[in-house]
Design an enzyme around this catalytic site. Structure first.
Site, PDB file in Angstrom:
ATOM      1  N   LYS A 175       0.808  -1.217   0.000  1.00  0.00           N
ATOM      2  CA  LYS A 175       0.000   0.000   0.000  1.00  0.00           C
ATOM      3  C   LYS A 175       0.842   1.268   0.000  1.00  0.00           C
ATOM      4  O   LYS A 175       0.604   2.212   0.743  1.00  0.00           O
ATOM      5  CB  LYS A 175      -0.980   0.001   1.160  1.00  0.00           C
ATOM      6  CG  LYS A 175      -1.903  -1.200   1.205  1.00  0.00           C
ATOM      7  CD  LYS A 175      -2.533  -1.525  -0.153  1.00  0.00           C
ATOM      8  CE  LYS A 175      -3.442  -0.408  -0.664  1.00  0.00           C
ATOM      9  NZ  LYS A 175      -3.958  -0.729  -2.040  1.00  0.00           N
TER      10      LYS A 175
ATOM     11  N   HIS B 139      10.483  -8.008  -8.002  1.00  0.00           N
ATOM     12  CA  HIS B 139       9.651  -7.249  -7.068  1.00  0.00           C
ATOM     13  C   HIS B 139       8.820  -8.207  -6.212  1.00  0.00           C
ATOM     14  O   HIS B 139       8.398  -9.274  -6.667  1.00  0.00           O
ATOM     15  CB  HIS B 139       8.735  -6.268  -7.813  1.00  0.00           C
ATOM     16  CG  HIS B 139       7.668  -6.954  -8.637  1.00  0.00           C
ATOM     17  ND1 HIS B 139       6.389  -7.154  -8.185  1.00  0.00           N
ATOM     18  CD2 HIS B 139       7.704  -7.485  -9.894  1.00  0.00           C
ATOM     19  CE1 HIS B 139       5.674  -7.764  -9.120  1.00  0.00           C
ATOM     20  NE2 HIS B 139       6.449  -7.984 -10.165  1.00  0.00           N
TER      21      HIS B 139
ATOM     22  N   HIS C  72       6.849  -8.517  -1.859  1.00  0.00           N
ATOM     23  CA  HIS C  72       6.730  -8.033  -0.483  1.00  0.00           C
ATOM     24  C   HIS C  72       7.685  -8.822   0.422  1.00  0.00           C
ATOM     25  O   HIS C  72       7.270  -9.686   1.202  1.00  0.00           O
ATOM     26  CB  HIS C  72       5.285  -8.181   0.007  1.00  0.00           C
ATOM     27  CG  HIS C  72       4.305  -7.351  -0.759  1.00  0.00           C
ATOM     28  ND1 HIS C  72       4.512  -6.014  -1.020  1.00  0.00           N
ATOM     29  CD2 HIS C  72       3.100  -7.666  -1.300  1.00  0.00           C
ATOM     30  CE1 HIS C  72       3.473  -5.531  -1.696  1.00  0.00           C
ATOM     31  NE2 HIS C  72       2.618  -6.518  -1.890  1.00  0.00           N
TER      32      HIS C  72
ATOM     33  N   THR D 127      -7.576   2.123  -3.977  1.00  0.00           N
ATOM     34  CA  THR D 127      -8.341   1.327  -3.015  1.00  0.00           C
ATOM     35  C   THR D 127      -9.795   1.788  -3.015  1.00  0.00           C
ATOM     36  O   THR D 127     -10.075   2.992  -3.039  1.00  0.00           O
ATOM     37  CB  THR D 127      -7.739   1.478  -1.610  1.00  0.00           C
ATOM     38  OG1 THR D 127      -6.379   1.032  -1.645  1.00  0.00           O
ATOM     39  CG2 THR D 127      -8.512   0.651  -0.603  1.00  0.00           C
TER      40      THR D 127
END
Length: 336
Positions: free
Chosen positions: A63, A120, A122, A270
């Site tokens: 986020k 890429h 997380h 979002t």
């Protein structure tokens, strides 16, 4: 924890959930590549040109406009001739096991078929120098105001976004607003949930994940200035993209123009997000966890603005990159 299917290898395709059949095929392809590398004896192979050997790792914080930025790389990879690979970890766990760390480092540094590559996912920062390999990847990242990031994540878990609107989210059906969560003392809006950007930059040390650790904050700051080429901020994403294009044109040539005038397919918002009240914000800001995460964010923002001030100039409301500002002289011995 294991890395799913080694890595989700993407050539100019946007993220999608792998089917069981696709996962089996991916495993098979990776095994074939590794077996062929062993047979061919890469140590005897000619070295790749330096620019073609380049690896970028974007260990994206959730986020922070990470999908919006990553999709620019997907849009450019065909034209600029590089590979984009999504690091898909089990349950999105940002901490790898020691054996997966070793596998990942070995994969990234020796997988010639995927160079130049943009990885890429997380995952927390990983120090490649500990594993005895030659060469280090170029790290980049983006950070965001910690409260804005938490609010965005809160609503994302409940309503998703306009990128994949049909995908069912973990908290789907929970209609409670962020302010209502704060009033009732809910866990999804607790100050502890703010602790994310610091450990992502701190890395794979146990202390990084101890909420409120001053050592983790200082290590995150150290890594940001010493191990990352550039760390941008969500609020100034276009400037971040412009500076990357100037520094790494092999990957990002055309990125600024794409961001400004393209079809905007990379943009992601979002759904159903409601700004928190001043009362909710004030309550979070009283916590020492917010103070530490905000200190890290302000540190990153100051560093980004410093780099930008020495890279671009503003004229008539537009930003322009500075031309090369150094040259060589007094070169000896003289060439006849």
């Amino acid at each position: 924890m294991q890395i799913k299917d080694k890595m989700h290898v993407c050539r100019c395709k946007h993220d999608h959930v792998l089917s069981p059949a696709e996962r089996t095929m991916a495993r098979h392809e990776v095994r074939e590549v590794e077996q062929r590398r062993t047979r061919d004896g890469l140590r005897d192979s000619p070295a790749l040109p330096e620019i073609e050997d380049l690896i970028i790792i974007y260990n994206r914080v959730p986020k922070t406009a990470s999908t919006s930025f990553t999709n620019i790389a997907y849009d450019l990879c065909g034209k600029n001739r590089f590979h984009v690979l999504h690091i898909n970890t089990t349950k999105n766990n940002p901490v790898m096991s020691l054996q997966d760390q070793m596998r990942f480092v070995r994969n990234v540094t020796s997988w010639r078929e995927m160079k130049p590559g943009f990885y890429h996912g997380h995952v927390a920062y990983l120090d490649f120098t500990k594993f005895g390999v030659k060469g280090k990847p170029v790290y980049i990242n983006i950070v965001r105001d910690p409260i804005e990031r938490l609010v965005s994540y809160y609503y994302f878990l409940r309503f998703g976004d306009d990128y994949r609107p049909g995908l069912r989210r973990r908290k789907q059906g929970d209609k409670k607003t962020f302010d209502e969560c704060m009033s009732s003392g809910g866990t999804d809006c607790a100050p502890e949930k703010l602790w994310l950007q610091i450990p992502f930059f701190c890395g794979h040390y146990s202390e990084c994940w101890n909420v409120g650790s001053r050592w983790a904050l200082e290590q995150a700051k150290y890594n940001l200035v010493n191990e990352y080429l550039l760390v941008g901020v969500t609020e100034e994403l276009e400037d971040f993209i412009m500076m990357l294009e100037a520094a790494l044109p092999r990957f990002f040539r055309g990125a600024t123009e794409l961001y400004r005038t393209g079809k905007k397919s990379h943009l992601r918002k979002t759904s159903e997000k409601k700004p928190p009240t001043k009362e909710s914000i004030s309550k979070l800001q009283q916590s020492h966890i917010w103070k530490m995460e905000n200190e890290f964010y302000e540190f990153a923002l100051e560093q980004f603005q410093f780099v930008r001030a020495h890279s671009v100039r503003e004229k008539d409301g537009e930003l322009y990159l500075l031309a090369q500002n150094f040259f060589y002289e007094k070169i000896y011995p003289k060439v006849n």
